[in-house]
Motif scaffolding. Structure first.
Motif, PDB file in Angstrom:
ATOM      1  N   THR A 141     -10.449   0.759   5.049  1.00 33.84           N
ATOM      2  CA  THR A 141     -11.382   1.782   4.576  1.00 33.84           C
ATOM      3  C   THR A 141     -11.518   1.754   3.062  1.00 33.84           C
ATOM      4  OG1 THR A 141     -10.907   3.228   6.459  1.00 33.84           O
ATOM      5  CG2 THR A 141     -11.825   4.268   4.484  1.00 33.84           C
ATOM      6  N   GLU A 142     -10.397   1.637   2.368  1.00 42.15           N
ATOM      7  CA  GLU A 142     -10.406   1.634   0.908  1.00 42.15           C
ATOM      8  C   GLU A 142     -11.126   0.403   0.364  1.00 42.15           C
ATOM      9  OE1 GLU A 142      -9.256   3.973  -1.154  1.00 42.15           O
ATOM     10  OE2 GLU A 142      -8.556   5.278   0.459  1.00 42.15           O
ATOM     11  N   VAL A 143     -10.827  -0.767   0.930  1.00 42.81           N
ATOM     12  CA  VAL A 143     -11.455  -1.999   0.452  1.00 42.81           C
ATOM     13  C   VAL A 143     -12.950  -1.990   0.772  1.00 42.81           C
ATOM     14  CG1 VAL A 143     -11.549  -4.508   0.751  1.00 42.81           C
ATOM     15  CG2 VAL A 143      -9.334  -3.359   0.549  1.00 42.81           C
ATOM     16  N   ASP A 144     -13.290  -1.633   2.000  1.00 40.35           N
ATOM     17  CA  ASP A 144     -14.702  -1.648   2.396  1.00 40.35           C
ATOM     18  C   ASP A 144     -15.539  -0.673   1.576  1.00 40.35           C
ATOM     19  OD1 ASP A 144     -14.067  -3.543   4.272  1.00 40.35           O
ATOM     20  OD2 ASP A 144     -14.279  -2.227   6.023  1.00 40.35           O
ATOM     21  N   VAL A 187       0.880  -1.172   0.000  1.00 42.98           N
ATOM     22  CA  VAL A 187       0.000   0.000   0.000  1.00 42.98           C
ATOM     23  C   VAL A 187       0.914   1.217   0.000  1.00 42.98           C
ATOM     24  CG1 VAL A 187      -1.789  -1.227   1.316  1.00 42.98           C
ATOM     25  CG2 VAL A 187      -0.144   0.214   2.524  1.00 42.98           C
ATOM     26  N   PRO A 188       0.396   2.388  -0.313  1.00 44.25           N
ATOM     27  CA  PRO A 188       1.241   3.593  -0.252  1.00 44.25           C
ATOM     28  C   PRO A 188       1.769   3.831   1.162  1.00 44.25           C
ATOM     29  CG  PRO A 188      -0.750   4.015  -1.521  1.00 44.25           C
ATOM     30  CD  PRO A 188      -0.941   2.684  -0.875  1.00 44.25           C
ATOM     31  N   PRO A 189       3.071   4.017   1.334  1.00 47.70           N
ATOM     32  CA  PRO A 189       3.608   4.316   2.670  1.00 47.70           C
ATOM     33  C   PRO A 189       2.975   5.552   3.297  1.00 47.70           C
ATOM     34  CG  PRO A 189       5.385   3.739   1.171  1.00 47.70           C
ATOM     35  CD  PRO A 189       4.141   3.869   0.332  1.00 47.70           C
ATOM     36  N   SER A 190       2.474   6.452   2.466  1.00 51.47           N
ATOM     37  CA  SER A 190       1.859   7.677   2.974  1.00 51.47           C
ATOM     38  C   SER A 190       0.534   7.419   3.691  1.00 51.47           C
ATOM     39  CB  SER A 190       1.611   8.657   1.819  1.00 51.47           C
ATOM     40  OG  SER A 190       0.748   8.091   0.852  1.00 51.47           O
ATOM     41  N   TRP A 191       0.037   6.201   3.653  1.00 50.84           N
ATOM     42  CA  TRP A 191      -1.224   5.886   4.314  1.00 50.84           C
ATOM     43  C   TRP A 191      -1.102   5.845   5.840  1.00 50.84           C
ATOM     44  CZ3 TRP A 191      -4.289   1.584   1.251  1.00 50.84           C
ATOM     45  CH2 TRP A 191      -4.781   2.163   0.075  1.00 50.84           C
ATOM     46  N   TRP A 207     -11.743  -9.023   8.134  1.00 49.69           N
ATOM     47  CA  TRP A 207     -10.612  -8.285   8.706  1.00 49.69           C
ATOM     48  C   TRP A 207     -10.233  -8.779  10.090  1.00 49.69           C
ATOM     49  CZ3 TRP A 207      -7.906  -5.630   5.423  1.00 49.69           C
ATOM     50  CH2 TRP A 207      -8.514  -5.007   4.327  1.00 49.69           C
ATOM     51  N   ALA A 208     -11.229  -9.167  10.887  1.00 46.83           N
ATOM     52  CA  ALA A 208     -10.946  -9.573  12.268  1.00 46.83           C
ATOM     53  C   ALA A 208     -10.021 -10.776  12.333  1.00 46.83           C
ATOM     54  CB  ALA A 208     -12.249  -9.876  12.998  1.00 46.83           C
ATOM     55  N   ALA A 235      -0.441  -0.450  11.757  1.00 48.42           N
ATOM     56  CA  ALA A 235      -1.835  -0.347  12.182  1.00 48.42           C
ATOM     57  C   ALA A 235      -2.553   0.781  11.435  1.00 48.42           C
ATOM     58  CB  ALA A 235      -1.911  -0.118  13.684  1.00 48.42           C
ATOM     59  N   GLU A 236      -1.895   1.923  11.275  1.00 51.87           N
ATOM     60  CA  GLU A 236      -2.520   3.044  10.569  1.00 51.87           C
ATOM     61  C   GLU A 236      -2.718   2.715   9.092  1.00 51.87           C
ATOM     62  OE1 GLU A 236      -0.174   6.510  11.220  1.00 51.87           O
ATOM     63  OE2 GLU A 236      -0.691   6.661  13.349  1.00 51.87           O
ATOM     64  N   ARG A 237      -1.707   2.108   8.487  1.00 49.77           N
ATOM     65  CA  ARG A 237      -1.841   1.762   7.067  1.00 49.77           C
ATOM     66  C   ARG A 237      -2.884   0.668   6.859  1.00 49.77           C
ATOM     67  NH1 ARG A 237       3.679   2.689   7.758  1.00 49.77           N
ATOM     68  NH2 ARG A 237       4.089   0.455   8.050  1.00 49.77           N
ATOM     69  N   ALA A 238      -2.960  -0.279   7.803  1.00 49.80           N
ATOM     70  CA  ALA A 238      -3.975  -1.323   7.712  1.00 49.80           C
ATOM     71  C   ALA A 238      -5.379  -0.741   7.839  1.00 49.80           C
ATOM     72  CB  ALA A 238      -3.741  -2.378   8.790  1.00 49.80           C
ATOM     73  N   ALA A 239      -5.539   0.246   8.712  1.00 46.51           N
ATOM     74  CA  ALA A 239      -6.849   0.890   8.869  1.00 46.51           C
ATOM     75  C   ALA A 239      -7.266   1.590   7.585  1.00 46.51           C
ATOM     76  CB  ALA A 239      -6.799   1.875  10.036  1.00 46.51           C
TER      77      ALA A 239
END
Length: 216
Positions: free
Chosen positions: A122-125, A105-109, A136-137, A114-118
């Motif tokens: 959001t993007e997938v959902d 994923v973009p490192p800027s996420w 996800w759980a 944890a932040e990039r996974a969140a």
């Protein structure tokens, strides 16, 4: 969100990883998925098991690529499970086998996994069109994403981080590209290229469970 696959040609390490996967599948086809774990020679069911200090912990942990391994993004931008992926994850869950993601994923996420996974969630959902939501759980905090552009796959960094975070458990990696399978194999993962003709779509869950009973 469009999830792009990383295309590449097969190479020798990839073929070795696939050969291992094929051999393991072949062995598993003759082993019932519900077979009891083998007891140590000379010990009864109640005997305490002993494990050499150098042995790998059983566990295991199964890591996946995301796009075109577990999910597919259609031309209209909608995202769904690939055929068989949801049931396969349910099967692993039922066997109490932990799963994780190793995905670009973009490192800027975000500044942390944890932040990039969140943000990934959001993007997938936002584009999800499947009858059931993505699980996800199941993945917990086992989602490894690049902190810099240099860490993007096929750099080995994400696999190494996943392995280091797996507390000595045997690690499995499943993806659709030979290149990623090759890199994972070179780092000690039991790797499997999904979706190959005349083979199970995913590494059979019963085989993954069996791998977790065998020490390296």
């Amino acid at each position: 969100m469009t999830v792009h696959m990383n295309g590449s040609a097969s190479n020798r390490p990839a073929r070795a990883g696939l050969a291992l996967g094929a051999a393991l599948v072949s062995a598993m086809l003759c082993t019932p998925a519900t077979a009891a774990a083998p007891e140590e020679a000379g010990k009864g069911p109640g005997a305490a098991a002993t494990t050499p200090a150098h042995a790998e912990r059983a566990c295991p942990v199964v890591y996946f690529d995301l796009g075109e391994t577990l999910v597919h993004t259609a031309d209209d931008g909608s995202t769904t499970y690939l055929p068989g992926a949801a049931s396969y994850l349910r099967n692993l869950r039922g066997r109490h086998i932990r799963v994780g993601l190793i995905t670009n994923v973009p490192p800027s996420w975000g500044t942390t996994d944890a932040e990039r996974a969140a943000r990934l969630r959001t993007e997938v959902d936002a584009t999800w069109r499947g009858p059931v939501p993505f699980a996800w759980a199941d993945f917990g905090d086992r989602i490894r994403t690049p902190r810099t552009e240099a860490e993007r796959k096929p750099s080995p960094v994400l696999w190494q981080r996943a392995k280091d975070d797996s507390a000595g458990c045997r690690v499995v990696y499943q993806a659709e590209t030979a290149q990623e399978v090759s890199v994972a194999s070179s780092l000690g993962f039991v790797s499997y290229q999904v979706g190959r003709p005349k083979r199970p779509v995913f590494l059979p869950a019963g085989l993954v469970e069996l791998l977790g009973r065998r020490h390296g």
